[in-house]
Each structure stands twice: as structure tokens, then as C-alpha cells.
Design a protein around this motif. Structure first.
Motif, PDB file in Angstrom:
ATOM      1  N   LYS A 162      24.072  -7.261 112.137  1.00 27.27           N
ATOM      2  CA  LYS A 162      24.148  -5.993 111.593  1.00 27.27           C
ATOM      3  C   LYS A 162      22.641  -5.434 111.777  1.00 27.27           C
ATOM      4  O   LYS A 162      22.462  -4.315 112.037  1.00 27.27           O
ATOM      5  N   TRP A 183      24.018   2.541 104.974  1.00 27.71           N
ATOM      6  CA  TRP A 183      23.282   0.930 104.910  1.00 27.71           C
ATOM      7  C   TRP A 183      23.474   0.186 103.398  1.00 27.71           C
ATOM      8  O   TRP A 183      23.633  -0.755 103.373  1.00 27.71           O
ATOM      9  N   ARG A 208      26.864  -1.416 103.051  1.00 29.30           N
ATOM     10  CA  ARG A 208      26.997  -2.674 103.723  1.00 29.30           C
ATOM     11  C   ARG A 208      26.038  -3.636 103.343  1.00 29.30           C
ATOM     12  O   ARG A 208      26.257  -4.868 103.755  1.00 29.30           O
ATOM     13  N   ASN A 209      25.340  -3.381 102.433  1.00 26.87           N
ATOM     14  CA  ASN A 209      24.402  -4.493 101.455  1.00 26.87           C
ATOM     15  C   ASN A 209      24.908  -4.500 100.214  1.00 26.87           C
ATOM     16  O   ASN A 209      24.305  -5.064  99.408  1.00 26.87           O
TER      17      ASN A 209
END
Length: 681
Positions: A551, A587, A590-591
Motif C-alpha cells: 500500500k 490513510w 488503513r493504518n
């Protein structure tokens, strides 16, 4: 009669032939004379023959004198191809290296009749002369075609092979001479080294070393270093003595080690050593010399020293981890004076009823034509330094508006401070982050993550192994990563909806120049104006992001330059047009498992503003005062903003001493509350 007629006719018929022979002989003589002059000029041009003045040497004086008639000499030589040639030269054209086999006694001019001379010279000199003569003639008299024709006419396989063999012999002789010279040099060096070793005294006054001689600076701490080296060697020999069951020697060495350690104590230089240190060093030297005679074996000593080195490296690494852990612990701990300050301010805030006081100059707070600053902090003293230093260097302080946001715990104390210590002419607004009702877990990704059970377990579960692991775990358990104040910078358009540009400042910076020119910088369509932090391979994207995750690797360049959070000019209009906050949310979601980057705000900032950051001139922002003690002092003094990023904050005892004054000169230590909490320089 008839016979006489026939003789006359025969004589007349021979006249043309004789005439031709005479002309031919004159031509030959002229050619030889010309050739001899040419050879002489060639020899002289290439340095083989000296000038006439130089010929006045003992060897040449026997054959030539300027006042006497010169002597013609027929010289026989072989050219490069091996062909035998003869040439007529003058005595004056010969160098002093030529000698006669049958020299004339006396003056050659007084000798009657023709004389025959035999000349001889070394082969190498003859060969050089021939090469120079041919080169000279080739340049000045003979045409290239004539040279080639003569060489072809005189060339033969036998002569060529002879020439090649001759060249090979020369090369072999040269190689032998070079080899002999090298062997001679090596022998001389070996002899010199042996003599030096014989003359070397293994016990040097003031130091001990049986393997090397130290050429140290006479001003260095030689005695202290010597004693420490002695202790290392004594421990090595003591272990060897114990393994060989030499108990007396083992005990003696340990006793000397203990004595040396007591003499050294906490000394860091020779001047701090006990007066008896030199005597102890001498005594240890004698003990080590005795141990060397009894125990020394090169392989055993080398193995023991390697084992000691490995053990020392392991101890150093362990101490480094412990040191890093303690530094992180000290960095996140609030010193007692800084803990006292908000308590005193908050108590007086409510006791004197300042909670009912309204903000003044409300119309300025939303005026986009003024200079607006955003500071998000819970540190009152640090925030006051940022405001004081900015206002002090502002050309028009009345146009500067400071928007300070803090948490609920420190809101009363922060507001009380700026009510009592309002900067001259500038406007300060203090807000509570809890009053932003739109900032909730349904909208804010990081807030939702901070409230999750996984993060709570990561932060609040007992970790007994943290000290042995080192600083990594503790670093990312710093309370600032739990505070939304640290992430509020990604919501600037929501916090200040009517502003067009805003300058974001961290609370660990100091302003040294007027910052208003930053509002005039053309960002060329970018959202963020910041100073890049690339220095070689440092501070690039791969330092902050996990490029082993596809990613990250598929969307970003690992060599892209990082930039500094701490002083950033943001174009809020462009921010809204590009919907930057949504990129940040994308983001962050996704973390959630922290596999793309560790906790913090710089990594998501690099991602969010990727290809949207305009590089400012480095003079605007100098970083590193909180971790790098080797910064350029001139750059610091010329910078518009200096940043104490790192653990060594200027308000802590950890601070780098030479940088602390840049911050402390903006602290009003005569303030009542600072005195009350014992805050001093």
C-alpha cells in the motif's frame, strides 16, 4: 702512324667516361660532407653532442682546438633495422664520451699525412645516437617515402630476429636491476625495523605497552588512558593465570587492579587523578612485565582480548538501551515547576472569577487580511515563549492574531496566563478542544482508533519488559500521541472556516525574525509550505513509512524528501478545494493496525501532503536543537525560526546547554507565578 692514330682515337673515346667519373666522385664527396654535417647537427640537436664551449674537457681537448684545422672521421654504425652504414663526421661533432683506441700524442694539427682513428663508445650510447640522428634526418632532410624505401631495401628476417632478441635481452636486464633494487630496499627496511625493536624500551615512563608505542598529544590524558589500559591487560592476564592454576600471580594482579581503580576513582583527566597515580602505574607496569614473562602466549592473549571486547560491546549496547529508555522517560515526565504553574494559575482563575471575562477584539479573530497563527499545546510556559518571541520581532504586532487551542485540563491556566500577560498590541485567543463538538469518533478516524480496545491495551497494559527492550516501545507510548491536540493540525479548515491562510507553529519553537513575509510566498498551487529536511539519505520517506507494505510502496517514492512540521504556512482555500482532510482520513483508516507507520503526526502528514508541499528556504526554519549538539551556530543565529524538535526540550534539564539561551531569553523569570513555582534560569 696507324698505331698512333688508334691510340688517339681510343683516348678521345675515353674522355666522356672519365668526365662522368670525375663528376660522380665530386657528387659522392659532397654527399658525404653534407651527410656528416647532418649527422653532427642531429647529434647536437638531441643532446648527444655538447656545445663547442662544453668540448673544452680533458678528453676532447686532445683531439680538437678551435684554432686548428678540424679532422674528418669516418664513423661506422648500424641503424635500427640492423643495416651497416658509414658516415663522415668532424671531430668537433663528437661528444666527450667517444674515445680513440689509438690516440695521438701531442697536437693533431702537427701530424703529417693522413691518420686513421678507431672510435669506440658504449653500445647503449651508440644506439641512442643512431635513433636521434635518424629522427633528426627524418624531420629535416629525408622525405617519408625515401625512409620507407631504404628500410624495405635493407630489411631481412635474420636482422629483424636479431633485433628482437637484442630488445628482449635489454628488457630482461632492466627487470633484473629493478628486482635487485626492490629486494635491497626491503632488506634495508627489515634491518632498520629490527634495530628499532632492539633499541625499544618495553617499559616507557608514564605508560605501559608491550605491543605498540603511542605517539599521543602531549596535552592528552595519557596517564589516565595508560592506567585504564593496564587494568584491561591485568584482567586478561589474571584470567590466564587462573586457568593455569597460578593462584599467587592471579591474586597479585587482582590486587593491582583494585589499587588502580581506587586511584582513578571518578577522574576524567590527569588533573583529577590522585598524586600517587604515577607510582601505581609504575607498580602495575612491573607486575604486568612479570606476568608477561610467565604467561604470555600470542594466540591465548588474542583470544582472551577478543572475548573481553565482545563482552564490553554487549555491556555498551545494554547501557545504550537503558539510557535511551531513561531519556524517553525524562522527556515525557512533567518537571515539578511546570506541574506547579498550571495548578496555581487555574486556582486563581476560578478564585478571581476570570471565567466570566469575555474575549476582546472578536472581529479580528476572523479577519482574513490579518496574520493568523495556530498553536495547539498544553504547555503554558512553552506557548508563552512562542507568542512573546513572535510579537517581539513583528513589524506590526497589532496585525498578529494567535489562536491557541489546549485541552480541558489546562484551559483555565492557559487563559489565565494570557489574561495577565497579554502581549503588547497583539491579540490572543485561547480555546478548549472539547468545545469542538464536530470533532468526534464518527468523523475523526484517529479519535475512533484511540478509543478502541486494541489501542487501550497497547497503551495501558502493564509492560514489565519495557526497560530491557529499550526506548522503542516507550517512545510510541508517549502521552502526546494520545492527545487530539497533536492531530488537530489536520483539521485547520474546520477549526478556522473563515480564514484563507494560517501559519502553524509548534510549542517548542522560538521566533527570531518577522514572519509576515511568509503570507506573501506564492505556493504555486500547493497546500503546505515547509522546509525540506533531506540531508543525504536521511529524512526521506523510507525513514518514516513501511515500504515493505505494498500500500505504501505502490503509492509513494521511498526517496521523496521529508519536510518539517513545526512551522508551516497552509493555504486553507486550496486545502478545501482538494479535500485534504479526507485524504488524511483515508490513510488513517488503513493504518488502524499500525502496519503502515508508527504513531505520530509526521508520517501521516507526509502522506497527506504528498506532492502538495512547497519547499521554503532553509533560513526560515532550522531544526535539531532538541537532539543535535553539533549544529552550525551561524545558521541558528540567522534562522527566522529555531526548532527544539527531539527529547532535549529547552525547559527540561536534558536541554543542550549551548542552545538553551535562545529560548530562555524570552521567558519572564521575574513573573509572580514563575517565582512561586521556583522556575529560574
Amino acid at each position: 702512324m696507324e698505331a698512333a692514330s688508334r691510340n688517339l682515337l681510343s683516348f678521345i673515346s675515353m674522355l666522356p667516361t672519365c668526365f662522368i667519373l670525375v663528376i660522380f666522385s665530386f657528387t659522392i664527396v659532397d654527399a658525404e660532407i653534407s651527410n656528416s654535417k647532418t649527422i653532427g647537427r642531429g647529434l647536437k640537436a638531441y643532446g648527444q653532442l655538447p656545445d663547442r664551449k662544453e668540448l673544452a674537457t680533458p678528453s676532447s681537448a686532445l683531439f680538437f682546438d678551435d684554432n686548428e684545422k678540424d679532422i674528418d672521421i669516418i664513423a661506422t654504425y648500424s641503424d635500427a633495422s640492423g643495416t651497416i652504414r658509414t658516415s663522415r663526421v668532424k671531430m668537433k661533432d663528437l661528444s666527450a664520451s667517444w674515445v680513440l683506441e689509438n690516440p695521438i700524442s701531442g697536437d693533431p694539427g702537427k701530424q703529417k699525412g693522413s691518420q686513421v682513428f678507431k672510435l669506440k663508445d658504449s653500445y647503449q650510447a651508440s644506439r641512442r645516437s643512431e635513433e636521434n640522428v635518424e629522427h633528426f634526418i627524418d624531420d629535416h632532410h629525408w622525405q617519408e617515402d625515401e625512409i620507407q624505401n631504404r628500410r624495405k631495401a635493407s630489411w631481412s628476417p635474420v636482422k629483424f630476429k636479431r633485433q628482437m632478441l637484442r630488445q628482449k635481452r635489454w628488457d630482461l636486464r632492466t627487470a633484473d636491476v629493478i628486482l635487485q633494487n626492490k629486494e635491497g630496499d626491503k632488506q634495508m627496511e627489515a634491518t632498520s625495523a629490527i634495530e628499532d625493536l632492539k633499541n625499544m624500551d618495553p617499559v616507557v615512563n608514564g605508560k605501559y605497552s608491550i605491543w605498540r608505542r603511542d605517539f599521543e598529544n602531549p596535552n592528552s590524558d595519557s596517564t589516565l588512558k595508560l592506567m585504564r589500559d593496564q587494568i584491561i591487560m591485568a584482567k586478561a592476564y589474571a584470567n590466564i593465570a587462573k586457568s593455569r592454576n597460578q593462584i599467587d600471580l592471579y591474586s597479585s594482579l587482582l590486587r593491582h587492579v583494585g589499587d588502580s581503580l581506587r586511584v582513578i576513582g571518578d577522574a576524567n583527566s590527569d588533573s583529577e587523578l590522585h598524586p600517587s597515580s604515577l607510582d601505581q602505574a609504575k607498580a602495575m607496569g612491573h607486575a604486568l612485565s612479570f606476568a608477561k614473562d610467565r604467561l604470555y602466549d600470542c594466540h591465548i592473549v588474542a583470544r582472551k582480548l577478543r572475548a573481553m571486547l565482545q563482552s564490553a560491546e554487549d555491556n555498551v549496547n545494554s547501557l545504550k538501551k537503558r539510557s535511551a529508555f531513561l531519556i524517553q522517560l525524562a522527556a515525557k515526565t512533567v518537571p515539578k515547576p511546570l506541574h506547579c504553574l498550571p495548578l496555581q494559575l487555574a486556582a486563581d482563575y476560578y478564585f478571581h472569577g476570570y471565567q466570566r471575562k469575555k474575549d476582546l477584539n472578536i472581529e479580528k479573530l476572523e479577519d482574513p487580511s490579518l496574520y493568523h497563527y495556530a498553536i495547539f499545546s498544553d504547555n503554558i510556559l512553552a506557548t508563552s515563549v512562542v507568542v512573546n518571541s513572535t510579537v517581539l520581532h513583528a513589524n506590526e504586532p497589532e496585525k498578529h492574531i494567535f489562536h491557541i487551542v489546549t485541552d480541558k485540563l489546562n484551559f483555565a491556566a492557559m487563559r489565565m496566563w494570557f489574561i495577565l500577560n497579554a502581549p503588547e498590541k497583539a491579540t490572543v485567543q485561547v480555546e478548549n478542544i472539547d468545545d469542538f463538538k464536530w470533532l468526534n469518533s464518527s468523523y475523526c478516524s484517529v479519535l475512533r482508533q484511540l478509543e478502541s480496545a486494541r489501542v487501550k491495551e497497547y497503551y495501558f497494559k502493564n509492560h514489565p519488559s519495557s526497560l530491557s527492550v529499550g526506548s522503542d516501545n516507550l517512545k510510541y507510548r508517549n502521552p502526546k500521541y494520545l492527545s487530539m491536540l497533536n492531530h488537530l493540525r489536520f483539521y485547520l479548515p474546520e477549526v478556522y472556516p473563515k480564514l484563507h491562510k494560517i501559519l502553524f507553529l509548534d510549542d517548542d519553537i522560538v521566533v527570531q525574525k518577522d514572519l509576515t513575509p511568509l503570507w506573501d510566498v506564492d505556493l504555486n498551487g500547493m497546500v503546505n509550505g515547509a522546509v525540506e529536511t533531506c540531508k543525504g539519505s536521511f529524512h526521506r520517506f523510507d525513514k518514516y513509512l513501511n515500504f515493505s507494505n505494498p500500500k505504501i510502496s505502490e503509492n509513494f517514492d521511498s526517496n521523496a524528501c521529508g519536510w518539517a512540521f513545526g512551522m508551516n504556512i497552509f493555504d486553507l482555500k486550496e486545502w478545501r478545494n482538494r479535500n485534504i482532510t479526507q485524504i488524511y482520513h483515508y490513510w488513517q483508516d488503513r493504518n488502524e493496525d499500525r502496519t503502515l507507520w508508527k504513531l505520530g503526526t509526521l508520517p501521516p502528514g507526509l502522506i497527506t501532503f504528498y506532492n502538495l508541499t512547497y519547499p521554503l528556504d532553509r533560513k526560515w526554519h532550522v531544526l535539531g536543537l532538541g537532539y543535535d549538539p553539533a549544529l552550525n551556530q551561524t545558521e541558528i543565529e540567522n534562522a527566522a525560526v529555531v526548532h527544539y524538535n527531539g527529547n532535549y526540550k529547552p525547559w527540561l534539564d536534558l536541554a543542550v546547554a549551548k542552545y538553551k539561551s535562545y529560548w530562555s531569553k524570552y521567558v519572564r523569570f521575574d513573573n509572580y507565578y514563575l517565582k512561586l513555582c521556583n522556575l529560574s534560569e
